[in-house]
Design an enzyme around this catalytic site. Structure first.
Site, PDB file in Angstrom:
ATOM      1  N   ARG A 177       2.363   5.994  -3.254  1.00 52.58           N
ATOM      2  CA  ARG A 177       3.390   6.923  -3.736  1.00 52.58           C
ATOM      3  C   ARG A 177       3.443   6.920  -5.262  1.00 52.58           C
ATOM      4  O   ARG A 177       3.510   7.977  -5.902  1.00 52.58           O
ATOM      5  CB  ARG A 177       4.757   6.541  -3.150  1.00 52.58           C
ATOM      6  CG  ARG A 177       4.916   6.920  -1.680  1.00 52.58           C
ATOM      7  CD  ARG A 177       6.063   6.141  -1.006  1.00 52.58           C
ATOM      8  NE  ARG A 177       6.359   6.651   0.323  1.00 52.58           N
ATOM      9  CZ  ARG A 177       5.636   6.404   1.402  1.00 52.58           C
ATOM     10  NH1 ARG A 177       4.553   5.639   1.315  1.00 52.58           N
ATOM     11  NH2 ARG A 177       5.989   6.904   2.580  1.00 52.58           N
ATOM     12  N   LYS A 197       0.837  -1.199   0.000  1.00 52.52           N
ATOM     13  CA  LYS A 197       0.000   0.000   0.000  1.00 52.52           C
ATOM     14  C   LYS A 197       0.875   1.253   0.000  1.00 52.52           C
ATOM     15  O   LYS A 197       0.581   2.225  -0.690  1.00 52.52           O
ATOM     16  CB  LYS A 197      -0.918  -0.038   1.219  1.00 52.52           C
ATOM     17  CG  LYS A 197      -1.810   1.179   1.419  1.00 52.52           C
ATOM     18  CD  LYS A 197      -2.907   0.892   2.437  1.00 52.52           C
ATOM     19  CE  LYS A 197      -2.364   0.704   3.843  1.00 52.52           C
ATOM     20  NZ  LYS A 197      -2.057   1.972   4.522  1.00 52.52           N
ATOM     21  N   GLN A 231       4.885  10.646   6.477  1.00 50.63           N
ATOM     22  CA  GLN A 231       3.976  10.895   5.354  1.00 50.63           C
ATOM     23  C   GLN A 231       3.915  12.382   4.995  1.00 50.63           C
ATOM     24  O   GLN A 231       3.707  12.733   3.836  1.00 50.63           O
ATOM     25  CB  GLN A 231       2.590  10.359   5.669  1.00 50.63           C
ATOM     26  CG  GLN A 231       2.535   8.840   5.701  1.00 50.63           C
ATOM     27  CD  GLN A 231       1.162   8.317   6.064  1.00 50.63           C
ATOM     28  OE1 GLN A 231       0.202   9.060   6.174  1.00 50.63           O
ATOM     29  NE2 GLN A 231       1.068   7.018   6.263  1.00 50.63           N
ATOM     30  N   ASP A 248       4.460   0.407  12.285  1.00 47.31           N
ATOM     31  CA  ASP A 248       3.252  -0.315  11.868  1.00 47.31           C
ATOM     32  C   ASP A 248       3.265  -1.789  12.259  1.00 47.31           C
ATOM     33  O   ASP A 248       2.220  -2.450  12.199  1.00 47.31           O
ATOM     34  CB  ASP A 248       3.047  -0.194  10.355  1.00 47.31           C
ATOM     35  CG  ASP A 248       2.425   1.136   9.967  1.00 47.31           C
ATOM     36  OD1 ASP A 248       1.926   1.851  10.860  1.00 47.31           O
ATOM     37  OD2 ASP A 248       2.440   1.466   8.768  1.00 47.31           O
ATOM     38  N   ARG A 299      -5.248  -3.051  11.400  1.00 50.31           N
ATOM     39  CA  ARG A 299      -4.125  -3.759  12.015  1.00 50.31           C
ATOM     40  C   ARG A 299      -4.501  -4.405  13.349  1.00 50.31           C
ATOM     41  O   ARG A 299      -3.899  -5.403  13.751  1.00 50.31           O
ATOM     42  CB  ARG A 299      -2.922  -2.832  12.172  1.00 50.31           C
ATOM     43  CG  ARG A 299      -2.432  -2.289  10.839  1.00 50.31           C
ATOM     44  CD  ARG A 299      -0.998  -1.876  10.845  1.00 50.31           C
ATOM     45  NE  ARG A 299      -0.652  -1.189   9.604  1.00 50.31           N
ATOM     46  CZ  ARG A 299      -0.438  -1.789   8.435  1.00 50.31           C
ATOM     47  NH1 ARG A 299      -0.514  -3.104   8.343  1.00 50.31           N
ATOM     48  NH2 ARG A 299      -0.152  -1.077   7.351  1.00 50.31           N
ATOM     49  N   ARG A 358      -3.435   3.491  18.910  1.00 45.28           N
ATOM     50  CA  ARG A 358      -3.082   2.075  18.892  1.00 45.28           C
ATOM     51  C   ARG A 358      -2.464   1.599  20.206  1.00 45.28           C
ATOM     52  O   ARG A 358      -2.607   0.427  20.556  1.00 45.28           O
ATOM     53  CB  ARG A 358      -2.142   1.787  17.719  1.00 45.28           C
ATOM     54  CG  ARG A 358      -2.864   1.817  16.379  1.00 45.28           C
ATOM     55  CD  ARG A 358      -1.954   1.563  15.203  1.00 45.28           C
ATOM     56  NE  ARG A 358      -2.746   1.397  13.985  1.00 45.28           N
ATOM     57  CZ  ARG A 358      -2.239   1.364  12.761  1.00 45.28           C
ATOM     58  NH1 ARG A 358      -0.938   1.494  12.582  1.00 45.28           N
ATOM     59  NH2 ARG A 358      -3.039   1.205  11.710  1.00 45.28           N
ATOM     60  N   ARG A 388      -7.436  13.595  13.072  1.00 44.16           N
ATOM     61  CA  ARG A 388      -6.008  13.347  12.846  1.00 44.16           C
ATOM     62  C   ARG A 388      -5.336  14.614  12.315  1.00 44.16           C
ATOM     63  O   ARG A 388      -5.799  15.220  11.351  1.00 44.16           O
ATOM     64  CB  ARG A 388      -5.812  12.177  11.880  1.00 44.16           C
ATOM     65  CG  ARG A 388      -6.370  10.872  12.419  1.00 44.16           C
ATOM     66  CD  ARG A 388      -6.283   9.737  11.425  1.00 44.16           C
ATOM     67  NE  ARG A 388      -4.900   9.309  11.194  1.00 44.16           N
ATOM     68  CZ  ARG A 388      -4.563   8.291  10.413  1.00 44.16           C
ATOM     69  NH1 ARG A 388      -5.510   7.607   9.777  1.00 44.16           N
ATOM     70  NH2 ARG A 388      -3.306   7.951  10.240  1.00 44.16           N
TER      71      ARG A 388
END
Length: 406
Positions: free
Chosen positions: A27, A22, A146, A291, A365, A322, A98
């Protein structure tokens, strides 16, 4: 959709084809939109990549990217330099919680025109595309990579390219290097030295064909499965030894958890080690690969091992917090977890509670990280279809390994 995973004593050896990364796909989709002569193979079939493709093709003023955080960051920069185009970029309720301010401030340094539609610093945002007024920008280095990659991806389309100065200690370096490597793959020159990224302008593009490597984050769940199994193996394609993805650190990390990795013919075979591992506590700095923290924490819990994971400050602004989610769900299963702003400490445990419902918090996740525990006890996964965000085939692939998915 809620699923029940019945306890299974072991898995069946199998070969699985994992969808394209992903991270790489998103990108490359931005670059393909800037330079249409680029061809992409093994594109991710994730929801996030589908949303990115739809957004790039859209001619609507309002572009809704739902839960796709990568798309929010990359498209903010992309639309900001689309001269004359007006776009309102929005997303889900969680997306509107976010932060985007650091990237918006950086783009404003370039002369881009961006305003907030609701709360200052958060989506939705209104973007009026403009030609940048300068070719130099600076931003904090310890932020989500990012933001930095978003600037790198548009840089070559600017008349003078772009110099990005990173202030402080850089985190998530592998993701920056991934972006730089993909730029070079399509003919864009750049460098990353002494906290300064320089991307040169690209005037003419020749046809380029780029094959996306399969997703290492998705591979992490099978590392966990093999670690919790009894002398079994799983083969995954398509992977390369010199990967651009920071999560390829899995091969080294899981050696400590009893899994050996063999590379052959663009595949990896994960095999349960026959050597006894007496490791009491796994200690890792995951600032370069946050991640995979959820997967590692759950694996350690399933093995009854303690772990201390640091470098996790970006996990609080993901699809959910998370760190808090991991603490709540592992403690429901009988574990003991301490968290700080950037770390997680798991105590060793000897038993796992059965028939526990795992909440996923709209986070793909969370669902996939806990699923391997079916090798220890029966459990339930709430909102299990959330996996489509990154890995739509996940539950079907588990069935191929003999998981009892009901």
């Amino acid at each position: 959709m809620n699923l029940k995973l019945n306890h299974i004593p072991n898995i069946k050896d199998n070969v699985l084809q994992i969808t394209g990364s992903k991270s790489e796909t998103n990108r490359l989709l931005i670059l393909q939109s800037l330079y249409p002569k680029i061809e992409i193979e093994n594109v991710s079939n994730s929801d996030d990549s589908a949303l990115m493709q739809a957004a790039l093709k859209s001619t609507n003023e309002v572009v809704d990217i739902h839960h796709a955080g990568t798309a929010m960051r990359f498209l903010t920069a992309y639309f900001a330099v689309k001269n004359g185009r007006e776009t309102i970029l929005t997303g889900s309720k969680r997306m509107q919680e976010r932060p985007i301010k650091i990237l918006v401030d950086a783009l404003r340094q370039l002369g881009c025109e961006i305003s907030y539609e609701k709360e200052e610093g958060y989506p939705p945002i209104k973007i009026i595309g403009k030609n940048p007024e300068t070719n130099k920008v600076s931003l904090a280095a310890n932020v989500s990579s990012q933001y930095i990659s978003a600037l790198m991806l548009i840089a070559s389309s600017l008349p003078e390219g772009l110099e990005i100065v990173l202030e402080g200690k850089v985190t998530s370096v592998p993701y920056i290097k991934m972006t730089l490597s993909l730029l070079k793959d399509v003919g864009i020159q750049g460098s990353f030295e002494n906290n300064v990224i320089n991307i040169h302008p690209l005037k003419i593009t020749l046809p380029k064909r780029v094959v996306v490597e399969s997703d290492w984050s998705s591979a992490s769940y099978f590392y966990s499965i093999v670690a919790l199994s009894n002398n079994k193996s799983v083969t995954l394609g398509s992977y390369k030894q010199n990967s651009y993805q920071g999560d390829s650190a899995l091969a080294e990390i899981y050696r400590e958890l009893g899994v050996e990795t063999t590379f052959h013919d663009n595949q990896i075979t994960l095999t349960k080690s026959s050597v006894s591992n007496d490791l009491d506590q796994l200690e890792l700095d995951l600032s370069n690969s946050p991640d995979i923290a959820q997967t590692i924490a759950v694996t350690c819990f399933g093995l009854g091992k303690a772990c201390y994971l640091t470098g996790l400050h970006t996990l609080k602004i993901k699809e959910t917090d998370r760190l808090e989610a991991l603490k709540v769900e592992i403690e429901k299963l009988g574990g003991e977890v301490l968290i700080t702003e950037n770390s997680l400490k798991l105590a060793s445990s000897k038993s796992i509670n059965s028939d526990i419902s795992i909440d996923t918090y709209h986070d793909h996740r969370m669902a996939m990280a806990f699923a391997p525990l079916a090798l220890r006890e029966t459990l339930l996964i709430n909102d299990a279809d959330v996996v489509s965000k990154s890995y739509p085939d996940f539950w079907n692939d588990l069935k191929k390994l003999d998981f009892k998915v009901l």
